[in-house]
Design a protein around this motif. Structure first.
Motif, PDB file in Angstrom:
ATOM      1  N   CYS A   1       0.859  -1.186   0.000  1.00  0.00           N
ATOM      2  CA  CYS A   1       0.000   0.000   0.000  1.00  0.00           C
ATOM      3  C   CYS A   1       0.894   1.235   0.000  1.00  0.00           C
ATOM      4  N   ASP A   2       0.950   1.909  -1.144  1.00  0.00           N
ATOM      5  CA  ASP A   2       1.761   3.113  -1.268  1.00  0.00           C
ATOM      6  C   ASP A   2       0.957   4.385  -1.015  1.00  0.00           C
ATOM      7  N   GLY A   3      -0.283   4.218  -0.595  1.00  0.00           N
ATOM      8  CA  GLY A   3      -1.115   5.390  -0.302  1.00  0.00           C
ATOM      9  C   GLY A   3      -1.968   5.847  -1.459  1.00  0.00           C
ATOM     10  N   HIS A   4      -1.819   5.181  -2.626  1.00  0.00           N
ATOM     11  CA  HIS A   4      -2.665   5.572  -3.753  1.00  0.00           C
ATOM     12  C   HIS A   4      -2.839   4.371  -4.695  1.00  0.00           C
ATOM     13  N   TYR A   5      -3.919   4.453  -5.489  1.00  0.00           N
ATOM     14  CA  TYR A   5      -4.202   3.413  -6.484  1.00  0.00           C
ATOM     15  C   TYR A   5      -4.720   4.140  -7.720  1.00  0.00           C
ATOM     16  N   GLU A   6      -4.032   3.957  -8.844  1.00  0.00           N
ATOM     17  CA  GLU A   6      -4.392   4.635 -10.072  1.00  0.00           C
ATOM     18  C   GLU A   6      -5.218   3.706 -10.955  1.00  0.00           C
ATOM     19  N   LEU A   7      -6.339   4.242 -11.414  1.00  0.00           N
ATOM     20  CA  LEU A   7      -7.222   3.498 -12.319  1.00  0.00           C
ATOM     21  C   LEU A   7      -7.595   4.457 -13.445  1.00  0.00           C
ATOM     22  N   GLY A   8      -6.823   4.397 -14.525  1.00  0.00           N
ATOM     23  CA  GLY A   8      -7.005   5.380 -15.585  1.00  0.00           C
ATOM     24  C   GLY A   8      -6.635   6.757 -15.066  1.00  0.00           C
TER      25      GLY A   8
ATOM     26  N   ILE B   1       1.743  -4.889   4.030  1.00  0.00           N
ATOM     27  CA  ILE B   1       0.656  -5.186   4.964  1.00  0.00           C
ATOM     28  C   ILE B   1      -0.008  -6.497   4.551  1.00  0.00           C
ATOM     29  N   THR B   2      -0.299  -7.351   5.508  1.00  0.00           N
ATOM     30  CA  THR B   2      -1.017  -8.594   5.209  1.00  0.00           C
ATOM     31  C   THR B   2      -2.505  -8.283   5.055  1.00  0.00           C
ATOM     32  N   PHE B   3      -3.209  -9.222   4.450  1.00  0.00           N
ATOM     33  CA  PHE B   3      -4.655  -9.029   4.278  1.00  0.00           C
ATOM     34  C   PHE B   3      -5.337  -8.938   5.639  1.00  0.00           C
ATOM     35  N   ARG B   4      -4.873  -9.729   6.589  1.00  0.00           N
ATOM     36  CA  ARG B   4      -5.396  -9.682   7.956  1.00  0.00           C
ATOM     37  C   ARG B   4      -5.244  -8.273   8.524  1.00  0.00           C
ATOM     38  N   GLU B   5      -4.059  -7.704   8.382  1.00  0.00           N
ATOM     39  CA  GLU B   5      -3.791  -6.362   8.904  1.00  0.00           C
ATOM     40  C   GLU B   5      -4.568  -5.300   8.118  1.00  0.00           C
TER      41      GLU B   5
ATOM     42  N   GLY C   1      -6.858   7.387  -2.911  1.00  0.00           N
ATOM     43  CA  GLY C   1      -5.774   7.640  -1.977  1.00  0.00           C
ATOM     44  C   GLY C   1      -6.061   7.181  -0.570  1.00  0.00           C
ATOM     45  N   GLU C   2      -4.980   7.076   0.205  1.00  0.00           N
ATOM     46  CA  GLU C   2      -5.019   6.798   1.636  1.00  0.00           C
ATOM     47  C   GLU C   2      -4.382   7.988   2.354  1.00  0.00           C
ATOM     48  N   PRO C   3      -4.718   8.224   3.613  1.00  0.00           N
ATOM     49  CA  PRO C   3      -4.041   9.291   4.353  1.00  0.00           C
ATOM     50  C   PRO C   3      -2.539   9.023   4.451  1.00  0.00           C
ATOM     51  N   GLY C   4      -1.730  10.059   4.340  1.00  0.00           N
ATOM     52  CA  GLY C   4      -0.284   9.902   4.485  1.00  0.00           C
ATOM     53  C   GLY C   4       0.315   9.125   3.330  1.00  0.00           C
ATOM     54  N   ASP C   5       1.319   8.327   3.641  1.00  0.00           N
ATOM     55  CA  ASP C   5       2.039   7.559   2.629  1.00  0.00           C
ATOM     56  C   ASP C   5       1.545   6.129   2.514  1.00  0.00           C
TER      57      ASP C   5
END
Length: 549
Positions: A314-321, A335-339, A326-330
């Motif tokens: 998780c780099d804090g963002h996901y680009e789709l076109g 991260i595991t799926f559990r986390e 985004g996520e807060p911060g960086d």
């Protein structure tokens, strides 16, 4: 000639027989089939009546406690057509009631010819003494109030007035709750409508007719009262009246143990204007936000597209076109799926929901867990079905993966869905009204229960339980640490759903961690943040329930 005479006699006999048959059928109809109805009409034409109180069946909790908290009181009734002279009436009543009350009685007696209650709030002894006088046109008896100051579950119960039930169970079960075999005060008249027996007013209970029936519900009045106390003591994050709902459910039976909505209202003093106080927010649909991630997690584990231990980036963002999520911060980094479930990572859920499950499986999972359809709380409930969006584009599916894109669900639907996660994978049938019974306890009807259905394997449900424990772990990094209950633990999911300028706050989960006994859903309209404001309410409700035990 003789043949014609014989034919004429035959036809005349047939006509006479038909007339006699019609007369006999009419007599049978009047004397047998309509005897009770016509007798009652004749009786009513020879009497004046006044119900001793607003007689409706009680709406009871699971232990037989009336949810309306009725208050007992006594009063004096006046039959204006039958009253003696004011001086005679004053002389008889003033020693018992006082001059001011008698003056009020006489004043109200002049408002019309129909019987009416003019004094309330008397003691039982005072009412008995008034009745013992046997004054013409004066009666006394119970006039208890249906809704007391401590009435519970008002949005669920609804309210009734002289026109009948107007909301909630009062409206939906109007036919069951009402009846015509109710106690009343009666004054008898002769054929010329002159008083008999000196105009004396006496109690009367009809021998026939339908009694008002009681409703038995699954609500636990102790839990309901505690939930309402918590809500009454909670300030809204933005100030002003609290707007939201709490649902408490048995995760195995689907029985609703408590259901409260805010703002509240007083059943005898309805709010003026449309301030939303009559809206049952537990049955209205809102965007659930991240609480939906628990269902996405269940679908992903059930379909085998990921595991609890799989790592994501998780780099804090996901680009789709040209769309960037985004996520807060960086972001969360590795991260595991559990986390990711415990820390509510949108980016990971997009990767799982959009890339691996896809539109069809996401929608199917939502439907399997009861979203998009009413729960069937009770027949006639004003219950929203929620909304499952069409998901035409990839961006819609990505948003849907973390509970937005137009997805809507009610707090009751979310409680039911989390019950399936808590109990091992079985979606329960929601239950509220368990019996309709006569005042003597005889059961008249039992509403047909729905069918529970397995939606995920037990192993899948246990995996989600493990992930949701990360949400509340007080020593972890989950978003719902404020929902942790000391001694027994808790598990669940936060939600902060952005809807226009508002952010609705959610927390849904269960307690205890081992052998879950209660599923609790908290919803706060414009509550800002689920972890900050909804989770503490969950904890206080859970602690309150356990304290009752």
């Amino acid at each position: 000639m003789r043949v014609k005479m014989a034919q004429r006699m035959i036809w005349m006999s047939v006509v006479v027989l038909m007339m006699l048959g019609s007369l006999g059928y009419r007599l049978f109809t009047l004397q047998i089939q309509q005897h009770e109805k016509l007798s009652k009409q004749a009786y009513l034409q020879r009497t004046q009546q006044l119900p001793l109180q607003m007689r409706r069946g009680q709406i009871l909790d699971r232990n037989g406690t009336p949810l309306t908290a009725p208050e007992s009181s006594f009063g004096v009734a006046v039959f204006p057509k039958l009253l003696p002279e004011p001086a005679e009436l004053s002389q008889a009543l003033e020693p018992l009631l006082g001059a001011m009350r008698v003056a009020l009685l006489l004043e109200q007696a002049r408002t019309g010819p129909e019987p009416v209650w003019v004094l309330e709030g008397l003691s039982r002894q005072a009412a008995a003494e008034v009745a013992s006088l046997g004054l013409p046109g004066i009666g006394a008896g119970p006039v208890g109030r249906r809704y007391g100051a401590e009435s519970l579950a008002r949005h669920l119960v609804g309210y009734a007035n002289e026109q009948g039930g107007q909301l909630g169970l009062e409206q939906a079960f109007e036919r069951e709750l009402t009846g015509d075999r109710v106690p009343m005060l009666v004054a008898r008249l002769d054929g010329r409508e002159q008083p008999l027996f000196g105009g004396r007013v006496t109690p009367f209970l009809p021998e026939t007719g339908k009694e008002p029936y009681d409703l038995v519900t699954t609500i636990d009045s102790r839990i309901q009262a505690m939930v309402e106390q918590v809500l009454n003591e909670t300030a809204h994050p933005t100030g002003g009246p609290l707007r939201g709902a709490v649902v408490v459910m048995d995760p195995y039976s689907g029985e609703v143990l408590a259901l409260a909505s805010r703002p509240n209202y007083i059943q005898t003093q309805l709010p003026r204007g449309d301030d939303g106080a009559l809206v049952n927010r537990a049955l209205q649909a809102y965007e659930p936000g991240s609480v939906f991630k628990a269902i996405v997690a269940a679908a992903a584990l059930e379909e085998g597209v990921t595991s609890l231990d799989e790592e994501f980036r998780c780099d804090g963002h996901y680009e789709l076109g040209d769309i960037v999520f985004g996520e807060p911060g960086d972001g969360h980094g590795r991260i595991t799926f559990r986390e990711a479930i415990g820390q509510s990572c949108n980016i990971t859920l997009i990767k799982v929901g959009l890339e691996r499950l896809g539109r069809e499986q996401l929608l199917e999972a939502a439907q399997d867990f009861g979203l998009g359809a009413p729960t069937g709380l009770y027949p006639g409930a004003q219950e929203s079905a929620g909304h499952l969006p069409a998901l035409k584009y990839g961006g819609d599916t990505a948003q849907f993966s973390f509970g937005q894109a137009g997805l809507q669900a009610t707090p009751l639907q979310i409680a039911r869905a989390f019950s399936a996660l808590a109990n091992g994978g079985v979606l329960p049938s929601v239950s509220l009204v368990t019996a309709v019974k006569k005042p003597d306890g005889e059961v008249v009807a039992r509403p047909e229960a729905g069918t529970a259905q397995r939606v995920v394997r037990t192993a899948t449900a246990r995996g989600v339980q493990e992930a949701l424990l990360r949400t509340t772990d007080p020593n972890g990094q989950g978003t719902g640490r404020r929902a942790w209950v000391d001694g027994v633990g808790s598990a669940g999911k936060t939600g902060s759903a952005e809807t226009g300028s508002e952010v609705h706050a959610w927390f849904a989960g269960w307690v205890p961690v081992e052998k879950p006994a209660y599923v609790i859903t908290v919803y706060l309209e414009d509550g800002k943040a689920g972890g900050q404001y909804a989770a503490p309410i969950f904890r206080r409700v859970a602690e309150g329930i356990l304290g009752l035990q």
